[in-house]
Design a protein around this motif. Structure first.
Motif, mmCIF file in Angstrom:
data_model
loop_
_atom_site.group_PDB
_atom_site.id
_atom_site.type_symbol
_atom_site.label_atom_id
_atom_site.label_comp_id
_atom_site.label_asym_id
_atom_site.label_seq_id
_atom_site.Cartn_x
_atom_site.Cartn_y
_atom_site.Cartn_z
ATOM 1 N N GLY A 169 0.805 -1.222 0.000
ATOM 2 C CA GLY A 169 0.000 0.000 0.000
ATOM 3 C C GLY A 169 0.831 1.262 0.000
ATOM 4 O O GLY A 169 0.442 2.275 -0.579
ATOM 5 N N SER A 170 2.022 1.211 0.640
ATOM 6 C CA SER A 170 2.871 2.403 0.686
ATOM 7 C C SER A 170 3.320 2.818 -0.711
ATOM 8 O O SER A 170 3.533 4.005 -0.988
ATOM 9 C CB SER A 170 4.088 2.157 1.581
ATOM 10 O OG SER A 170 4.990 1.223 0.985
ATOM 11 N N ALA B 210 2.748 6.524 -2.474
ATOM 12 C CA ALA B 210 3.753 7.327 -3.175
ATOM 13 C C ALA B 210 3.266 7.734 -4.565
ATOM 14 O O ALA B 210 3.376 8.890 -4.969
ATOM 15 C CB ALA B 210 5.058 6.538 -3.288
ATOM 16 N N VAL B 211 2.721 6.756 -5.291
ATOM 17 C CA VAL B 211 2.200 7.025 -6.633
ATOM 18 C C VAL B 211 1.130 8.101 -6.598
ATOM 19 O O VAL B 211 1.071 8.995 -7.454
ATOM 20 C CB VAL B 211 1.638 5.727 -7.257
ATOM 21 C CG1 VAL B 211 0.807 6.031 -8.496
ATOM 22 C CG2 VAL B 211 2.775 4.781 -7.618
ATOM 23 N N ASN B 212 0.289 8.068 -5.572
ATOM 24 C CA ASN B 212 -0.844 8.986 -5.513
ATOM 25 C C ASN B 212 -0.484 10.395 -5.088
ATOM 26 O O ASN B 212 -1.345 11.272 -5.106
ATOM 27 C CB ASN B 212 -1.941 8.410 -4.619
ATOM 28 C CG ASN B 212 -2.916 7.572 -5.407
ATOM 29 O OD1 ASN B 212 -3.922 8.057 -5.896
ATOM 30 N ND2 ASN B 212 -2.594 6.295 -5.574
ATOM 31 N N VAL B 213 0.749 10.618 -4.687
ATOM 32 C CA VAL B 213 1.195 11.997 -4.533
ATOM 33 C C VAL B 213 1.069 12.716 -5.876
ATOM 34 O O VAL B 213 0.647 13.875 -5.954
ATOM 35 C CB VAL B 213 2.647 12.056 -4.018
ATOM 36 C CG1 VAL B 213 3.229 13.457 -4.158
ATOM 37 C CG2 VAL B 213 2.705 11.608 -2.559
ATOM 38 N N PHE C 204 -6.505 2.233 0.290
ATOM 39 C CA PHE C 204 -6.631 2.996 1.530
ATOM 40 C C PHE C 204 -5.468 3.964 1.673
ATOM 41 O O PHE C 204 -5.648 5.156 1.954
ATOM 42 C CB PHE C 204 -6.684 2.041 2.728
ATOM 43 C CG PHE C 204 -6.693 2.740 4.061
ATOM 44 C CD1 PHE C 204 -7.865 3.272 4.570
ATOM 45 C CD2 PHE C 204 -5.522 2.873 4.797
ATOM 46 C CE1 PHE C 204 -7.875 3.926 5.791
ATOM 47 C CE2 PHE C 204 -5.525 3.518 6.018
ATOM 48 C CZ PHE C 204 -6.703 4.056 6.522
ATOM 49 N N PHE C 205 -4.253 3.464 1.464
ATOM 50 C CA PHE C 205 -3.081 4.333 1.571
ATOM 51 C C PHE C 205 -3.034 5.362 0.443
ATOM 52 O O PHE C 205 -2.526 6.474 0.623
ATOM 53 C CB PHE C 205 -1.803 3.494 1.599
ATOM 54 C CG PHE C 205 -1.522 2.863 2.920
ATOM 55 C CD1 PHE C 205 -0.998 3.608 3.961
ATOM 56 C CD2 PHE C 205 -1.799 1.521 3.146
ATOM 57 C CE1 PHE C 205 -0.750 3.038 5.204
ATOM 58 C CE2 PHE C 205 -1.571 0.943 4.380
ATOM 59 C CZ PHE C 205 -1.040 1.701 5.412
ATOM 60 N N ALA C 206 -3.565 4.995 -0.714
ATOM 61 C CA ALA C 206 -3.640 5.963 -1.814
ATOM 62 C C ALA C 206 -4.505 7.146 -1.417
ATOM 63 O O ALA C 206 -4.185 8.302 -1.712
ATOM 64 C CB ALA C 206 -4.208 5.291 -3.061
ATOM 65 N N LYS C 207 -5.608 6.862 -0.728
ATOM 66 C CA LYS C 207 -6.493 7.942 -0.304
ATOM 67 C C LYS C 207 -5.887 8.752 0.836
ATOM 68 O O LYS C 207 -6.178 9.938 0.981
ATOM 69 C CB LYS C 207 -7.851 7.372 0.106
ATOM 70 C CG LYS C 207 -8.586 6.698 -1.039
ATOM 71 C CD LYS C 207 -8.697 7.612 -2.242
ATOM 72 C CE LYS C 207 -9.365 6.915 -3.419
ATOM 73 N NZ LYS C 207 -9.432 7.791 -4.620
ATOM 74 N N ALA D 288 9.241 14.343 -1.149
ATOM 75 C CA ALA D 288 10.177 13.670 -0.242
ATOM 76 C C ALA D 288 9.498 12.488 0.440
ATOM 77 O O ALA D 288 10.107 11.414 0.614
ATOM 78 C CB ALA D 288 10.685 14.671 0.804
ATOM 79 N N MET D 289 8.245 12.668 0.824
ATOM 80 C CA MET D 289 7.497 11.578 1.438
ATOM 81 C C MET D 289 7.350 10.413 0.461
ATOM 82 O O MET D 289 7.509 9.242 0.833
ATOM 83 C CB MET D 289 6.118 12.065 1.876
ATOM 84 C CG MET D 289 5.232 10.993 2.489
ATOM 85 S SD MET D 289 3.540 11.560 2.799
ATOM 86 C CE MET D 289 2.923 11.643 1.096
ATOM 87 N N ALA D 290 7.068 10.711 -0.793
ATOM 88 C CA ALA D 290 6.905 9.667 -1.803
ATOM 89 C C ALA D 290 8.196 8.870 -1.978
ATOM 90 O O ALA D 290 8.162 7.640 -2.148
ATOM 91 C CB ALA D 290 6.481 10.286 -3.131
ATOM 92 N N THR D 291 9.329 9.541 -1.938
ATOM 93 C CA THR D 291 10.621 8.857 -2.051
ATOM 94 C C THR D 291 10.786 7.815 -0.953
ATOM 95 O O THR D 291 11.162 6.663 -1.208
ATOM 96 C CB THR D 291 11.766 9.879 -1.979
ATOM 97 O OG1 THR D 291 11.701 10.753 -3.114
ATOM 98 C CG2 THR D 291 13.123 9.185 -1.969
#
Length: 480
Positions: A15-16, A20-23, A153-156, A191-194
């Motif tokens: 999910g993580s 990241a993708v959904n940023v 869920f993590f995407a949202k 940075a979070m997405a990385t």
């Protein structure tokens, strides 16, 4: 055939990756159009061409990336290495896309083209492997559905951060300069997405191995063209994405101009939709354990069309509470299908392998990714054209004609595309019962073939697919 179970940690790690993708996806669907017109300073008529050009590039890069993932395998697996090596470039590209140079309009437009194309290319390079990953983590349909529930869920959550934190933090940090504010806040998101991509890499494992087609791309395209269930998903992906992006793109305009709110209302209105979508992920996982997932997909999207009509005709400019309430319901219902859709892709690939004796996994997932981004491009162009048609002028008091257009763009216009999506899914037949029966029937037919085959053939312990001319065999599933 052994079915692989996934731990909670691995589902969270999977999910993580989508978080990241959904940023990028969330920013493209929810704030990029508003950012370009009201913050960056691009005219709405120029946006339409920008979005179309980028999607034309995707028409080439998405299938190529799918073929690339098919071609190369490593000691880390076929898909996971891209998360490791492209995590940092991904974050940097997000930062650059939301940076506004202090130059003339033409140079600023050129910068927008360059950075938007850059972030899209890197996005493609990580997204194609990511959406393909679920097919090699497990071969259990329920585990795939559960993992996709975690994923969405993590995407949202990512969408929630983009819609809540970015507008508020941009206003606070920018201190009147929203261009600086958006650069800083979206830089944090990058940075979070990385970090999330790196966590996804280290917490997941590829277990299921497929023999990958190495034939000419046009032969693989022809094979996909025979997969009627994959084609249904492609149409559903395009129409659903168009509706979703049109609504998401205009939500900020609706809150700012139609409801007359400031940055706080924009943030709260966008967040209302995201919170509803998060709850929909949980509800969908629960509902599909008790109710047919394909029926849920169909009827939820038809209900979206009904709620869209209600939103347009019942909500006036002063009906703020009612607007939030109906928008919440609409956003909840529209995302009930999401876990079903993303688990259905892997099942449609297996369906094609069984039905036609052809597996083109990378190209299948690459094609779906292209459909999603093609839908985003169409939606972006439609929003640009409609804003121009309805005489939208950034940061000005809007006419009643413009406000009516904004209301239509939030409700009836996207609702029509969701209606098409729901109706199309009446052509989709791969329920869990159908899928399991398909594999059982296939396994029995293979056992029958082995029983009458020569000893040399019987020594092959992998599950193979016989092509029509029996000239070669492709593995449907084999486990590492």
């Amino acid at each position: 055939m052994k079915k692989f179970k996934l731990s909670v940690l691995e589902k969270v790690g999977f999910g993580s990756g989508d978080m990241a993708v959904n940023v990028v996806i969330s920013s493209m669907m929810l704030i990029i159009t508003f950012f370009y017109t009201d913050i960056f300073g691009i005219r709405s008529q120029d946006l339409a061409l920008l979005f179309i050009v980028v999607r034309l590039i995707d028409a080439v890069t998405d299938p190529l990336m799918g073929l690339l993932t098919d071609k190369f395998n490593t000691r880390w697996g076929r898909y996971r290495p891209y998360f490791l090596f492209l995590a940092v470039p991904f974050g940097i590209s997000v930062f650059l896309t939301f940076s506004t140079p202090d130059v003339g309009y033409n140079l600023k437009l050129a910068y927008a083209y360059a950075t938007y194309i850059l972030v899209t290319l890197i996005f493609t390079a990580v997204t194609i492997p990511y959406i393909s990953l679920i097919g090699v983590l497990t071969n259990d349909p329920q585990e795939r559905l559960s993992a996709n529930g975690y994923r969405l869920f993590f995407a949202k959550i990512a969408a929630f951060l983009v819609t809540i934190i970015v507008p508020q933090l941009s206003a606070y940090y920018g201190n009147g300069n929203m261009q600086v504010g958006y650069q800083f806040s979206m830089g944090l998101m990058g940075a979070m997405a990385t970090l999330l991509f790196l966590f996804c890499f280290f917490s997941t494992k590829e277990r299921v191995e497929h023999d990958i087609e190495t034939r000419n791309i046009w032969v693989q395209v022809k094979a996909l063209a025979k997969n009627d269930q994959w084609l249904v998903l492609c149409f559903a992906c395009v129409t659903g994405t168009v509706g979703y992006v049109i609504r998401g793109s205009v939500a900020a305009y609706y809150a700012k101009y139609y409801l007359g709110g400031g940055p706080a209302m924009i943030s709260n209105f966008l967040a209302t939709g995201v919170v509803a979508a998060i709850l929909a992920m949980v509800a969908s996982t629960w509902i599909t354990k008790r109710y047919c997932k394909v029926k849920l997909f169909r009827y939820s999207q038809i209900l979206v069309a009904v709620l869209s009509v209600i939103l347009f005709f019942l909500v006036g400019r002063n009906d703020i509470a009612l607007a939030f309430t109906i928008y919440f319901l609409l956003s909840f219902v529209v995302d009930l299908h999401a876990p079903v859709f993303w688990s259905a892709i892997a099942e449609a690939v297996d369906y094609g392998a069984v039905k036609n004796g052809d597996r083109a996994s990378g190209l299948s997932f690459g094609g779906i990714s292209f459909c999603q981004k093609f839908g985003m491009g169409i939606a972006g162009a439609i929003v640009g054209w409609l804003l121009t048609y309805f005489n939208y002028v950034p940061n000005q008091t809007q006419t009643s004609f413009t406000l009516t257009g904004i209301a239509l763009m939030l409700s009836i216009i996207p609702g029509f595309f969701h209606l098409l999506m729901g109706l199309a899914m009446f052509k989709y037949k791969i329920t869990d019962t159908y899928y399991n029966k398909m594999l059982e029937t296939y396994a029995l037919s293979m056992d029958g073939e082995r029983a009458t085959a020569s000893p040399e053939v019987n020594q092959n312990k992998n599950l193979n697919i016989s092509t029509k001319n029996n000239s070669k065999q492709n593995h449907l599933f084999s486990s590492k």
